[in-house]
Design an enzyme around this catalytic site. Structure first.
Site: not given
Ligand code: PLP
Length: 387
Positions: A69-70, A149, A177, A197, A199, A323
């Site tokens: 995602g980042t 998130n 999310q 993403s 995960h 994060c």
């Protein structure tokens, strides 16, 4: 161990691991090689891309695999900013974005771009009207997350897309999310770019994707070979991508039933706390919220102390996002929502997932209220305790 931190990450589904294992063992080819081993790896990637594209309602070639995602957020924002500099240098985002978006925007500000951070209301909602007002002649990109998130609030993405479309401004949404928790098709959202993403949906860490609408003017994020339509160089993470595809396939099975079960468990947890404890505050929108997310402030106690005490009882929850945890600053999301410091400090995020059961919730309802009561008895923040 009761895991209630699925917005940080999710356990790898054993069926996903099973799908990945051959690509970590025998199917080790480089997907760019033209021989049999290479073709085998390429097939794995193509299949995964097809599954994800079908789920999003897009063409396979409009999906670029990334490292998560980042990277997808960085790619979308920097890629659009740099490629459209001749048109303008203004970007609009919100104050409640993930650091992957906020810090990218701040970096671009240092590079000479201008960024407007729109406010949110007390539920964490962005007003499409505010986005409309913020658009200027030099605006090239709006980036607003689909769901938050920390508190789970779901943004009016379709309404914002209608505003950007008419004005020739690109619209990116961070759906890291929401993907897997909210059913959507890109066509209905109307966005030009979208980040996801693996995960967060019981897939492996270190793999994600960026959707980009055909014709979007964007610069490559990583330079090198000709991978991913010359837009994202680097030998593909074949096993990760295959795992991502399998995770999406599994996510789609009984989607509604799975999510409804999770909502029921989450609400049972919320109502159970409300029955046993006073001075609780729900952070986030009461209904326009991810079905798995419950962000509650337990007034008069520190979120960090609660997390440590929960951990001692085998319960995994979080304060802010994974994060930002470890930082003593109050959550930027709660601050933007106008949650006062004393209440923001007592915030805990419970985020549920497929693995959670009714027994997990019963255990939490048995164990957590006495922890809160004990900490409150010792709290100097509670009136009468320091007299
Ligand atoms: N965006 C949001 C909304 C997230 O919640 C996260 C992860 O927590 C990310 C981006 C970053 O994704 P990744 O961990 O795959 O880099």
């Amino acid at each position: 161990m009761i895991y209630l931190d699925h917005n940080a990450t999710t356990p790898l589904n054993p069926q996903v691991l099973e799908a990945m294992l051959p690509y970590l063992k025998d199917k080790y080819g480089n997907a760019s090689s033209i021989h049999a081993k290479g073709r085998e790896a390429r097939e794995g990637i193509d299949k995964a891309r097809g599954i994800i594209a079908l789920t999003l309602g897009i063409a396979s070639e409009d999906l670029i695999f990334t490292s998560g995602g980042t990277e997808s957020d960085n790619f979308a924002i920097k890629g659009i900013a740099l490629a459209n500099r001749d048109k303008g240098n203004h970007i609009i985002t919100s104050k409640v974005e993930h650091p992957a978006v906020l810090n990218t925007c701040q970096f671009l500000e240092k590079m000479g771009f201008e960024v407007t951070y729109v406010d949110v209301d007390k539920y964490g909602l962005v007003s499409p009207e505010d986005v409309k007002k913020a658009i200027k002649k030099n605006t090239i990109l709006v980036t607003i997350m689909q769901a938050n998130n920390e508190v789970g609030t779901i943004q009016p993405i379709t309404e914002i897309a209608q505003i950007t479309k008419g004005r020739g401004v690109y619209f990116h949404t961070d759906a890291v999310q929401s993907f897997g928790k909210v059913a959507f098709r890109i066509e209905d959202l109307g966005v030009d770019l979208l980040s996801i993403s693996a995960h967060k949906i019981c897939g492996p860490k270190g793999v994600g994707a960026l959707y980009m609408r055909k014709g979007v003017k964007i610069y490559p994020h990583q330079h090198g070979g000709h991978h991913e339509r010359n837009l994202r160089a680097g030998t593909e993470n074949v096993a990760g991508i295959v795992g991502f595809g399998r995770a999406v396939e599994l996510m789609r099975e009984n989607f509604t039933q799975k999510n409804e079960r999770i909502i029921k468990l989450r609400d049972k947890l919320h109502h159970g706390f409300a029955d046993k404890l006073d001075d609780l505050h729900l952070n986030g929108h009461p209904t326009l919220r991810l079905g798995n997310t419950l962000n509650l402030s337990f007034e008069f106690v520190e979120g960090e102390s609660l997390i440590i005490n929960f951990d001692l009882k085998g319960i995994c929850a979080a304060t802010g996002s994974a994060c930002t945890s470890g930082s003593l600053e109050p959550s930027h999301v709660l601050t933007a929502m106008g949650v006062v410091g004393r209440i923001a400090q007592g915030a805990v995020r419970f985020s549920l997932g497929e693995v959670n059961t009714e027994e997990d919730i019963n255990y939490c309802l048995e164990v957590i209220p006495p922890i809160v009561k004990r900490l409150r008895e010792m709290s100097p923040l509670k009136k009468g305790n320091n007299s």
